[in-house]
Design a protein around this motif. Sequence first.
Motif, short mmCIF file in Angstrom:
data_model
loop_
_atom_site.label_atom_id
_atom_site.label_comp_id
_atom_site.label_asym_id
_atom_site.label_seq_id
_atom_site.Cartn_x
_atom_site.Cartn_y
_atom_site.Cartn_z
N UNK A 74 -22.65 -45.90 -77.27
CA UNK A 74 -22.92 -46.94 -76.93
C UNK A 74 -24.15 -46.08 -76.24
N UNK A 75 -24.56 -45.13 -75.41
CA UNK A 75 -25.46 -44.47 -74.62
C UNK A 75 -26.63 -43.70 -75.49
N UNK A 76 -27.32 -42.27 -74.91
CA UNK A 76 -27.83 -41.84 -75.90
C UNK A 76 -27.94 -40.41 -75.38
N UNK A 77 -28.29 -39.51 -75.63
CA UNK A 77 -29.09 -38.35 -74.96
C UNK A 77 -29.71 -38.04 -74.18
N UNK A 124 -17.53 -33.42 -58.01
CA UNK A 124 -17.48 -34.79 -57.71
C UNK A 124 -18.03 -35.03 -58.15
N UNK A 125 -19.36 -35.22 -57.94
CA UNK A 125 -20.34 -35.83 -57.94
C UNK A 125 -21.04 -36.49 -59.22
N UNK A 126 -21.10 -35.11 -60.06
CA UNK A 126 -21.24 -34.81 -61.24
C UNK A 126 -20.22 -35.78 -62.69
N UNK A 127 -19.32 -35.66 -62.02
CA UNK A 127 -18.02 -36.33 -62.58
C UNK A 127 -18.10 -37.50 -62.86
N UNK A 128 -18.25 -38.04 -61.44
CA UNK A 128 -18.59 -39.02 -61.59
C UNK A 128 -20.01 -39.98 -61.62
N UNK A 129 -21.14 -39.64 -61.51
CA UNK A 129 -21.93 -39.83 -61.91
C UNK A 129 -22.64 -40.46 -63.57
N UNK A 130 -22.34 -39.08 -64.14
CA UNK A 130 -21.90 -39.19 -66.08
C UNK A 130 -20.81 -39.39 -66.45
N UNK A 131 -19.35 -40.47 -66.12
CA UNK A 131 -18.62 -40.92 -66.41
C UNK A 131 -18.93 -41.66 -67.17
N UNK A 132 -19.40 -42.74 -67.10
CA UNK A 132 -20.23 -43.95 -68.47
C UNK A 132 -20.74 -43.14 -69.44
N UNK A 133 -20.93 -41.57 -69.74
CA UNK A 133 -21.50 -41.63 -70.74
C UNK A 133 -20.68 -40.38 -71.41
N UNK A 134 -19.03 -40.45 -71.10
CA UNK A 134 -18.13 -40.02 -71.69
C UNK A 134 -17.34 -41.34 -72.42
N UNK A 135 -16.77 -40.64 -73.93
CA UNK A 135 -16.80 -41.26 -74.59
C UNK A 135 -15.14 -41.47 -74.05
N UNK A 161 -10.35 -39.61 -66.39
CA UNK A 161 -11.23 -38.84 -66.09
C UNK A 161 -11.54 -37.87 -67.63
N UNK A 162 -10.66 -37.21 -67.96
CA UNK A 162 -10.37 -36.47 -69.67
C UNK A 162 -10.13 -34.86 -69.84
N UNK A 163 -9.72 -34.54 -68.58
CA UNK A 163 -9.45 -33.79 -68.10
C UNK A 163 -8.88 -33.53 -66.98
N UNK A 164 -8.04 -32.46 -66.97
CA UNK A 164 -6.73 -32.27 -65.57
C UNK A 164 -7.53 -31.66 -64.42
N UNK A 165 -8.34 -30.89 -64.79
CA UNK A 165 -8.67 -30.47 -63.62
C UNK A 165 -10.12 -30.49 -62.82
N UNK A 166 -10.47 -31.64 -62.78
CA UNK A 166 -11.49 -32.43 -61.96
C UNK A 166 -11.03 -32.98 -60.35
#
Length: 235
Positions: A74-77, A124-135, A161-166
Amino acid sequence: MSAERYAVYFVPPHDSALAAFGRSWLGCDVETGETVAQNDFDGISPARLTALTAGPRLYGFHGTIKPPFYLAPTVTVDGLLTAARICAASSTPVDIPPLELATIGKFIALSPVKSSLKLEGLATNFVRALEGFRRHQTVKEAARYRQDKLTVHQEQMVDHWGYPFVLEEFRFHMSLTERIDSDQERAEIFAAAYKASGDLLGLSVPVKEVAVCLQANPREMMRVIERIPLGRNPS
């Protein structure tokens, strides 16, 4: 589903000694996603170095900020890049503490001598901020991480979060090898990498920007599609 994956990395400036070492050791240029000649290093044969760097070569020399992910349908690059710019603008440049050569699990990497709350906060900021773009990953995709022994908390990180080391499990590093099971061989490669990277050890590294990277398919290398400065530009 698209085979493209995106990530947010720290990629050293292309003209820096750190980036030059990474290119010559891994045999790739993450800036372009192309292979380059590997240097000859004392203590390791060219063929063995090529084999031991096959996995890291796909991702380029980098430190992970937001791990690779498939884009949600549902999102774009363009939307992803806009969100990354907004997150970067609200972030502050940080310094990676002095680097050392480390064995993490059974692979070799450059890693800070100590943790950094500012660096961890940036990731952490980037992991959280971009989470809505992750399938959200499939069961099969998540199972790849569960082949390794994970703690209960790391399992929860995979689920959420899709990854163990975040987040709390985050440890900044810049991978130099695949997993090396032989203790003797790992020690030999460590010695070769230590000699090759000696001028970089003990130096802190400024992080003034992040790089959004693209892997077009699992067989192609990651490449930088946009470098984004941290902090707001003066008006």
